[in-house]
Design an enzyme around this catalytic site. Structure first.
Site, short mmCIF file in Angstrom:
data_model
loop_
_atom_site.label_atom_id
_atom_site.label_comp_id
_atom_site.label_asym_id
_atom_site.label_seq_id
_atom_site.Cartn_x
_atom_site.Cartn_y
_atom_site.Cartn_z
N SER A 194 0.90 -1.19 0.01
CA SER A 194 0.13 -0.18 -0.06
C SER A 194 0.93 1.32 -0.11
O SER A 194 1.72 1.32 -0.86
CB SER A 194 -0.96 -0.05 1.21
N ASP B 266 -8.86 -4.99 -6.36
CA ASP B 266 -8.62 -3.83 -5.42
C ASP B 266 -9.61 -2.68 -5.31
O ASP B 266 -9.28 -2.08 -6.48
CB ASP B 266 -7.25 -3.47 -5.44
N HIS C 197 -7.65 -5.43 -1.60
CA HIS C 197 -6.35 -4.57 -1.36
C HIS C 197 -5.43 -5.57 -0.28
O HIS C 197 -4.31 -5.44 -0.47
CB HIS C 197 -6.67 -3.28 -0.58
#
Length: 720
Positions: A585, A660, A692
């Site tokens: 991320s 995602d 995600h």
């Protein structure tokens, strides 16, 4: 196939059941009368599935109240509920993921597989709803008279024994009543969109209209097909939802709009009722997020006035918090960063009094005992790496009293009256334990002792566990940076590779003296040194430390992580040519920025689900730190990871889930196109159907074997 030696951790075992962390209870709550303690407890044979258990404090016995496999239908959840779970980071969990006590202390509202059940302490379970759609945000009213939930974008309310009815209108697919909008769920830590008054006579209800928000066609690419979703996604610099707040009666007969001010481009941050139900308090934050207004609202008329305003320091932003409490005496306990650190204040009769002070931060307000005028809070007063729980008399504030053990990193929650503490703690050698304590901190009973005895899943690995070391270095600007290192079994004179894990983003602290988990040990067992360091911009260090990323993402964080790399290269047991960087991320974004900034400095980089272009990320998060791309385009250009992607010369592995909906795959597809267009070689692993947080009992094993294979293929391996 695994080639692990006996007693060595494998990735297969790390992600299998039972969890190597031991039992992991969630959402511990006390019944209204304080007799029963309830938790969600995961199964030994299926660690992602949770059931509802209760502990009778009188008898000292545990019992399962709701077996999710016996009661649940197992049907697929609605897309709306799936997205809510993703926002709460519980998308991978099964069974019961939330519940709430009824005011009578004899029953509990349990959502399961899209429907609602009422579980009694006598073991009975009554089904309350049975519909094709999911009942979102279910709640029992404060006195237990009503059941409420959101379905088909409308708020439904009904007496507990009757069929709930919609009390808000149907206005199409884009207008929602009683829900929190995307950025509220994802970024504001607000997942509810309606609030009962204490006397049950009113409900404050959010209404939002998504029609101004741009459409992102999100392709959820699965193994055997692709679904497309036209998702309303408020990207940085683009319009947000139109938001309004109403006060309605439980039968929907009356409806009053709340005056949120003349500027429509604001965020509805928090909504609370005064303890007597006569006043509604609304926190309004402006689009720039440098000013927060506390509105005092008359629920009968909707008229509002500004009770007080909170202003960000120069070059900083407002950090939203749940660290506040309206008290019965009319005062307010409030967490603020106005002196440069997060501290508690009391607002009474129009005046402020600071309750805590020092070069440390209050990280959470755990509870308030108004009878003894005592606050309970978690803070870094005794060290940033191991938070402790403290108490303080808010009428006669003196030095806070520490209630927890310095040998552990601690956190706590409390019952509504502030009489009992639920303390969760862990250390590098002890997985999370939870116990019940009184207001003095005295332990009353274990909720989960999690003893590392011969029956514990971690017991076979204790003898081989490598203990972390902690230390500090000075960053490029002289800031103190904390690091953590775990060394494998090493032969004197040989040099070892480093698995350099990082996140780097705001509102996160990676280095702590809590339980690190089995994954780190599994990587160390393969002969790697585990290393991580917290850079400027990370949380719990005060405003001056945090705000250095303002309009400068991908700058000071990269420099501080490099300082960690330089420290590693100066150690005699580290192979300076075998430092692998890994992040997910924001950490994935950091991998790209670190490889771009210093080609040749790191051996390889692994970038998981990275943001590559901040214009693709949402308004509330991105604009808080970067302003708007419309007014600050150069800051965005400099912070994005695409412009300098052609500078990546070290081996790089890109990983992304193809479904995602947080960091949408377009971030990676733009990077892929840029690298291919510039003839920059790289490797890639994509996961169909994964969102995600790519993972699962088998997927996680594949993911980490892929990462290890990548390291080995590029010679980032332990010495022979």
């Amino acid at each position: 196939m695994s080639t692990a030696q006996p007693g060595q951790l494998t990735f297969e075992r790390v992600f299998a059941s039972p969890s190597l962390n031991g039992p992991v209870p969630r959402l511990a709550k006390l019944s209204p009368d304080g007799r029963f303690l309830t938790v969600l407890r995961n199964r030994e044979d299926e660690k992602e599935r949770y059931d509802l258990w209760a502990f009778d404090r009188d008898s000292g016995e545990w019992s399962m109240l709701v077996d999710s496999k016996k009661i649940g239908s197992g049907r697929e959840l609605s897309e709306a509920e799936k997205m809510q779970r993703e926002r709460s980071r519980v998308g991978s969990l099964k069974g019961i993921i939330t519940y709430s006590w009824n005011a009578d202390g004899m029953s509990i509202l349990v959502p399961l597989d899209g429907d609602l059940y009422l579980a009694g302490l006598d073991g009975s379970v009554k089904r309350l709803t049975e519909s094709e759609g999911s009942e979102l945000n279910p709640a029992l009213s404060p006195k237990g008279t009503y059941l409420s939930f959101v379905r088909d974008n409308r708020l439904f309310v009904g007496r507990l024994a009757s069929e709930p009815q919609a009390i808000t209108p149907s206005e199409g697919d884009l207008v929602h009543w009683g829900e929190a909008e995307f950025v509220a769920q994802e970024e504001m830590d607000r997942r509810n969109g309606y609030w009962w008054s204490p006397d049950e006579t009113h409900i404050a209800v959010e209404r939002f209209d998504e029609s101004p928000v741009g459409v992102v066609t999100r392709a959820a690419i699965g193994a055997s097909g692709t679904k497309t979703f036209d998702q309303r996604y408020p990207a940085a610099g683009q319009p947000n939802v139109d938001v309004a707040l109403y006060v309605v009666s439980p039968d929907g007969a009356s409806k009053v709009e709340v005056d949120l001010g003349s500027d429509p481009d604001v965020y509805l941050a928090r909504v609370d009722w005064a303890p007597d139900g006569k006043t509604l308090y609304v926190q309004r934050i402006n689009r720039l997020q440098d000013r927060l207004d506390m509105l005092k609202v008359d629920p009968a008329t909707g008229k509002s006035s500004v009770l007080f305003s909170e202003h960000a320091a120069d070059g900083h932003w407002i950090n939203l918090t749940d660290g506040y409490r309206f008290l019965k005496d009319g005062s307010l306990v409030w967490r603020s960063e106005r002196d440069g650190f997060g501290h508690l204040y009391r607002f009474a009769n129009g005046k402020w009094q600071q309750l805590t002070k020092g070069a440390w931060v209050v990280t959470g307000l755990d509870g308030v005992d108004e009878d003894s005028h005592t606050l309970f809070f978690t803070a870094t007063k005794d060290g940033v790496l191991a938070q402790q729980v403290y108490s303080l008399d808010y009428l006669k504030p003196r030095e806070p009293k520490r209630l927890t053990d310095l040998a552990f990193s601690n956190g706590a929650t409390m019952d509504g009256k502030g009489k009992s503490l639920l303390v969760s703690r862990s250390s590098p050698t002890q997985p999370t334990q939870t116990y019940l304590a009184d207001g003095s901190g005295k332990q009353l009973a274990w909720v989960e002792q999690n003893l590392l005895d011969t029956n514990h899943p971690w017991h076979p690995y204790i003898a081989g566990q490598h203990q972390p070391e902690f230390g500090t270095i000075k960053g490029p600007d002289g800031s103190t940076l904390y690091w953590k290192m775990i060394k494998p079994d090493m032969v004197p004179g040989k040099r070892y590779p480093v698995f350099f894990s990082h996140y780097g983003g705001p509102h996160s602290q990676q280095v702590s003296k809590g339980w690190g988990g089995a994954l780190q040990q599994a990587i160390v067992d393969q002969g790697y040194i585990w290393f991580e360091i917290d850079n400027r911009g990370s949380s719990n260090r005060g405003v001056a430390f945090e705000k250095q990323i303002y309009h400068a993402m991908g700058s000071v964080e990269v420099a501080d992580q490099k300082a960690g790399g330089e420290y590693l290269k100066g150690l005699p047991f580290v192979d300076p040519d075998k430092i692998a960087i890994y992040g997910w991320s924001y950490g994935g974004y950091m991998t790209l920025k670190m490889l771009e900034a210093d080609p040749g400095f790191y051996a390889v980089g692994i970038s998981g689900a990275p943001v590559t272009k901040w214009e693709l990320y949402d308004t509330f998060y991105t604009e808080r730190y970067m302003g708007s791309p419309k007014t600050d385009p150069q800051d965005y250009l400099k912070s994005d990871a695409l412009q300098d992607a052609d500078r990546i010369s070290d081996p790089m592995l890109l990983i992304h889930g193809l479904s995602d909906d947080n960091v949408v795959f377009e971030n990676s597809s733009e990077l892929i196109a840029k690298l291919q267009g510039d003839a920059v070689p790289f490797e890639m692993m994509l996961y169909p159907g994964q969102t995600h947080g790519v993972g699962g009992p088998k997927i996680s094993v594949h993911l980490w074997h892929t990462i290890m294979s990548f390291l080995k293929s590029h010679g980032v391996t332990p010495p022979e």
